[in-house]
Design a protein around this motif. Structure first.
Motif, PDB file in Angstrom:
ATOM      1  N   SER A  43       0.905  -1.186   0.180  1.00 49.75           N
ATOM      2  CA  SER A  43       0.104   0.073  -0.019  1.00 49.75           C
ATOM      3  C   SER A  43       0.946   1.365   0.024  1.00 49.75           C
ATOM      4  O   SER A  43       2.078   0.914   0.130  1.00 49.75           O
ATOM      5  N   ARG A  59      -4.285   7.334   0.603  1.00 48.99           N
ATOM      6  CA  ARG A  59      -3.636   6.068   0.983  1.00 48.99           C
ATOM      7  C   ARG A  59      -4.501   5.031   0.322  1.00 48.99           C
ATOM      8  O   ARG A  59      -5.782   4.964   0.439  1.00 48.99           O
ATOM      9  N   THR A  61      -4.402   0.634  -1.150  1.00 52.66           N
ATOM     10  CA  THR A  61      -4.110  -0.712  -1.090  1.00 52.66           C
ATOM     11  C   THR A  61      -4.079  -1.266  -2.771  1.00 52.66           C
ATOM     12  O   THR A  61      -5.036  -0.753  -3.489  1.00 52.66           O
ATOM     13  N   CYS A  62      -3.160  -1.988  -3.059  1.00 52.62           N
ATOM     14  CA  CYS A  62      -3.226  -2.453  -4.562  1.00 52.62           C
ATOM     15  C   CYS A  62      -3.872  -3.813  -4.698  1.00 52.62           C
ATOM     16  O   CYS A  62      -3.311  -4.650  -3.913  1.00 52.62           O
ATOM     17  N   GLY A 119      -1.972  -1.541   5.577  1.00 54.32           N
ATOM     18  CA  GLY A 119      -2.329  -1.559   4.467  1.00 54.32           C
ATOM     19  C   GLY A 119      -1.810  -2.610   3.624  1.00 54.32           C
ATOM     20  O   GLY A 119      -2.471  -3.150   2.558  1.00 54.32           O
ATOM     21  N   CYS A 122      -3.762  -6.332   2.922  1.00 51.30           N
ATOM     22  CA  CYS A 122      -5.251  -6.369   2.635  1.00 51.30           C
ATOM     23  C   CYS A 122      -5.351  -7.459   1.382  1.00 51.30           C
ATOM     24  O   CYS A 122      -6.302  -8.331   1.385  1.00 51.30           O
ATOM     25  N   ALA A 268     -10.039  -4.780   2.400  1.00 56.04           N
ATOM     26  CA  ALA A 268      -9.816  -3.320   2.781  1.00 56.04           C
ATOM     27  C   ALA A 268     -10.898  -2.770   3.694  1.00 56.04           C
ATOM     28  O   ALA A 268     -10.225  -2.039   4.717  1.00 56.04           O
TER      29      ALA A 268
END
Length: 312
Positions: A43, A59, A61-62, A119, A122, A268
């Motif tokens: 993240s 911010r 998360t991928c 993060g 996730c 998330a």
């Protein structure tokens, strides 16, 4: 410094987790594109390519998996089986870097006040949610989690949240103690000890260790009519023996869980809301310079998750 292509955002990476898959990738035991920067659990902060809902400074998360949307699997809703999936950190450069560019459509917003390290969890939580969805645990059922790594300890928490009676099987006494803290009523250090607790077996067994011996063990610890979900990743080409007669006569359902289809947003949300204990899963933080040696080495005894902090 990567450049954000059309449809991409550029993120300054705050935290990236090292998982067993990264070690398989390093050893050539999992398919990947040679020369790719690893890191698929990460993240960070949006610094370029902002889009509606993801302004600069957000911010995020991928979700590393970018499905094609066109193949037969995608058209059937089985996106995790997409034959053209392009995964960040496996097929395109990932999060073990100071900056990473990836499709804005695969970013999920996280609270500004969230601990930056959280993060990075996730993606593993999303994969665990998919596995638990397949297992379909119901309140009051016995759920046995095999493996005390990050996936196993997330599975313990999800099973507890589902109202199940939970046992964790791991040889590590430290992880047994952590498992109790996170919701396991019972712990075991061996198959025999697990059987001593539940002689008739578990309604659901979730294999999270990714070891041949525990994959073979899992059906043996399921009760007749029970279910098994294999979440652990074994090296490509490794085989394990099963006894079809036993699985047939006890009607054991055997499932394998792959990736995170439509579960990243749920993960998330759970982390944002504090529904799962993430702080307890962070064993240590390391620099980007330390990451290659850590990835190339086996995880130390008792380690749950090492987190790379590239810009720390």
């Amino acid at each position: 410094m990567p450049k954000a292509s059309s449809g991409d955002i550029l993120v300054k990476v705050e935290a990236a987790g090292i998982c067993g898959t990264d070690r398989h990738l390093f050893k050539g035991e999992f398919p990947s594109v040679p020369g790719t920067t690893l890191g698929h659990e990460f993240s960070g902060i949006v610094v370029d390519g902002a889009v509606d809902g993801l302004p600069l400074g957000s911010r995020v998360t991928c979700d590393p998996n970018t499905w094609c949307g066109k193949c037969e699997h995608c058209r059937r809703g089985r996106v995790n089986l997409c034959s053209e999936n392009l995964a960040t950190g496996i097929g395109r450069d990932g999060g073990f870097a100071e900056y990473c560019a990836f499709p804005a459509s695969k970013a999920h917003l996280l609270p500004a006040g969230l601990d930056p390290l959280h993060g990075a969890f996730c993606e593993p939580l999303a994969c665990t949610i998919h596995g638990m969805d397949l297992g379909a645990a119901r309140p009051g059922e016995r759920v046995l989690i095999i493996g005390g790594g990050v996936i196993g300890l997330l599975a313990v928490q999800l099973a507890k949240l589902a109202g199940c009676d939970v046992m964790l099987l791991t040889r590590s006494s430290a992880k047994q103690a952590l498992g109790r803290k996170l919701g396991a009523r019972l712990v075991a250090g061996s198959e025999a000890e697990a059987r001593d607790h539940w002689a008739s077996g578990a309604d659901l067994v979730v294999e999270c260790a990714g070891v041949a011996a525990t994959v073979v063990m899992a059906p043996r610890l399921a009760r007749s009519g029970g279910r098994v979900v294999v979440l652990g990743v074994l090296p490509n080409g490794e085989q394990v023996p099963f006894e079809p007669f036993d699985l047939l006569f006890r009607e054991i359902q055997l499932h394998f869980s792959f990736l995170n289809p439509f579960t990243h947003e749920r993960a998330a949300a759970m982390i944002s809301e504090g529904s799962v204990n993430i702080a307890a899963l962070v064993t240590r933080t390391i620099s980007l310079q330390e990451a290659p040696n850590v990835i190339a080495s086996a995880a130390p005894e008792g380690e749950v998750r090492a987190i790379v902090v590239p810009n720390g």
